[in-house]
Design a protein around this motif. Structure first.
Motif, PDB file in Angstrom:
ATOM      1  N   THR A  23       0.831  -1.206   0.000  1.00  0.00           N
ATOM      2  CA  THR A  23       0.000   0.000   0.000  1.00  0.00           C
ATOM      3  C   THR A  23       0.871   1.264   0.000  1.00  0.00           C
ATOM      4  O   THR A  23       0.421   2.342   0.351  1.00  0.00           O
ATOM      5  CB  THR A  23      -0.919   0.024   1.240  1.00  0.00           C
ATOM      6  N   LEU A  26       0.044   5.381  -0.769  1.00  0.00           N
ATOM      7  CA  LEU A  26      -1.403   5.585  -0.808  1.00  0.00           C
ATOM      8  C   LEU A  26      -1.916   6.204   0.494  1.00  0.00           C
ATOM      9  O   LEU A  26      -3.103   6.180   0.760  1.00  0.00           O
ATOM     10  CB  LEU A  26      -2.127   4.262  -1.081  1.00  0.00           C
ATOM     11  N   GLN A  40      -7.859  -1.606   6.010  1.00  0.00           N
ATOM     12  CA  GLN A  40      -6.885  -0.624   5.562  1.00  0.00           C
ATOM     13  C   GLN A  40      -7.589   0.683   5.212  1.00  0.00           C
ATOM     14  O   GLN A  40      -8.706   0.668   4.678  1.00  0.00           O
ATOM     15  CB  GLN A  40      -6.137  -1.148   4.333  1.00  0.00           C
ATOM     16  N   TYR A  42      -6.989   4.458   3.213  1.00  0.00           N
ATOM     17  CA  TYR A  42      -6.154   5.198   2.277  1.00  0.00           C
ATOM     18  C   TYR A  42      -6.569   6.666   2.307  1.00  0.00           C
ATOM     19  O   TYR A  42      -7.753   6.984   2.205  1.00  0.00           O
ATOM     20  CB  TYR A  42      -6.319   4.651   0.850  1.00  0.00           C
ATOM     21  N   GLN A  78      -8.694  -5.450  -0.214  1.00  0.00           N
ATOM     22  CA  GLN A  78      -7.530  -4.577  -0.114  1.00  0.00           C
ATOM     23  C   GLN A  78      -6.579  -4.733  -1.303  1.00  0.00           C
ATOM     24  O   GLN A  78      -6.099  -3.740  -1.859  1.00  0.00           O
ATOM     25  CB  GLN A  78      -6.778  -4.870   1.183  1.00  0.00           C
ATOM     26  N   ALA A  82      -6.108  -1.491  -3.707  1.00  0.00           N
ATOM     27  CA  ALA A  82      -4.830  -0.780  -3.662  1.00  0.00           C
ATOM     28  C   ALA A  82      -4.234  -0.668  -5.061  1.00  0.00           C
ATOM     29  O   ALA A  82      -3.754   0.398  -5.466  1.00  0.00           O
ATOM     30  CB  ALA A  82      -3.859  -1.491  -2.726  1.00  0.00           C
TER      31      ALA A  82
END
Length: 365
Positions: A23, A26, A40, A42, A78, A82
């Motif tokens: 990731t 991001l 997650q 972002y 995820q 991503a």
């Protein structure tokens, strides 16, 4: 299009992935919106995402700020989300898309599904990701030989480590690439526009035995014994017809080379009669059986390459018949026949779209 460095749920949906993707880059400190997935978050730029996705633009309008940085809750996976964001930001995707891995095409397909879900223009995203499928299934013979060399070296390393000698999880799977073509490539494709990766994927599939079917192996019907496998359930009837056409046509070409074309070329050469006799004896005693053995796997590109190598002056291959040939036939003659065999390889490779009837792959989609 930058080249990489070296849909609805159905019964035949591309299988689940089992990978974790980075990731990095991001979590922008100057971002003004948080996209929160189950595991997650972002921090992104509203303007960048809204420009490329009307869905995001609408979501940003209705989002209720509960903190200094508004949060939108999402339920996407995820790994694919991503990669989708990296593509939207025009990041270098090389670090996030593994080369020569079984799940690469599935990862790309699922990422394009995410892109479609958020209303991003399809063709620019397809242009970003297709080179990575081309990388695994090259459209040049030199590229194919490089992939084959990698697979051979991988096999040797795994055998030395006493692991799965086929490297099945560490090499691309062909049926996924074939399914990707008819789900994501433009349906109006013509012979000249066939996706670059299709011929190599079909050729590899043609090399596999029936027991290499993943589903049959999983049900205990067959044991692949460490060899490579394919997900045949991803293929349509049209795909199987293309596959069988290719197998039939390639076998015929190999037979013509074995029983007719090479012998005519060798006999018609300017070499001495004694050299021609030695060359034809070698071909009949050793080479023909490598190209046309009933019920054996189909791989004339590999067999022709091996024969080319055997004719070489410094060949590391030590078959007794070839050692005798190198003693009886001069280097110049052998080099000319090497060149002839290499041209047959190149001709087979260039003709793969026609041999597999790939123009009909799209015409009847």
């Amino acid at each position: 299009m930058r080249e990489p460095s070296h849909r609805p749920q159905t019964k035949h949906r591309l299988p689940e992935m089992a990978s974790t993707y980075n990731t990095y880059n991001l979590l922008f400190t100057d971002g003004d919106f948080d996209l929160a997935l189950p595991n997650q978050t972002y921090r992104v730029h509203k303007a960048i995402l809204a420009e490329k996705s009307q869905v995001f633009a609408d979501m940003f309008l209705i989002a209720q700020p509960e903190s200094a940085v508004p949060v939108i809750q999402l339920e996407d996976e995820q790994e694919t989300f991503a990669l989708f964001l990296h593509a939207l930001y025009n990041h270098d995707l090389d670090s996030y898309i593994p080369q020569y891995q079984r799940n690469t095409t599935k990862l790309i397909a699922r990422t394009l599904d995410v892109s479609n879900k958020y209303g991003v223009a399809a063709n620019p995203m397809l242009d970003k990701f297709t080179p990575y499928i081309n990388r695994d299934w090259p459209d040049t013979l030199a590229g194919w030989d490089a992939v084959e060399e990698y697979a051979d070296q991988l096999r040797k390393r795994l055998e030395e480590a006493k692991e799965d000698p086929g490297g099945n999880d560490q090499l691309p799977e062909p049926a996924s690439a074939i399914r990707f073509a008819y789900l994501y490539a433009p349906s109006e494709s013509t012979m000249e526009e066939i996706p670059k990766y299709l011929p190599a994927a079909f050729y590899h599939l043609a090399r596999l035995p029936p027991e290499a079917d993943v589903d049959a192996t999983a049900r205990g019907f067959w044991d692949v014994e460490g060899g490579r496998s394919a997900i045949f359930s991803l293929l349509r009837h049209q795909d199987m017809m293309c596959l069988y056409n290719g197998i039939y046509n390639i076998r015929n070409t190999a037979a013509e080379i074995a029983f007719k074309d090479f012998q005519e070329a060798a006999q018609g050469d300017e070499a001495a009669e004694s050299e021609k006799t030695a060359m034809l004896e070698w071909w009949k005693l050793f080479a023909i059986q490598r190209l046309v053995v009933p019920n054996e796997l189909l791989d004339p590109l590999a067999e022709l390459k091996r024969l080319v190598d055997l004719l070489g002056e410094g060949s590391q291959l030590q078959e007794p018949e070839s050692i005798v040939l190198r003693e009886r036939a001069g280097a110049a003659y052998r080099k000319r026949m090497q060149k002839w065999l290499q041209k047959q390889r190149e001709d087979i490779w260039k003709d793969l779209p026609r041999k597999f009837s790939l123009f009909e792959f799209f015409y009847y989609s």
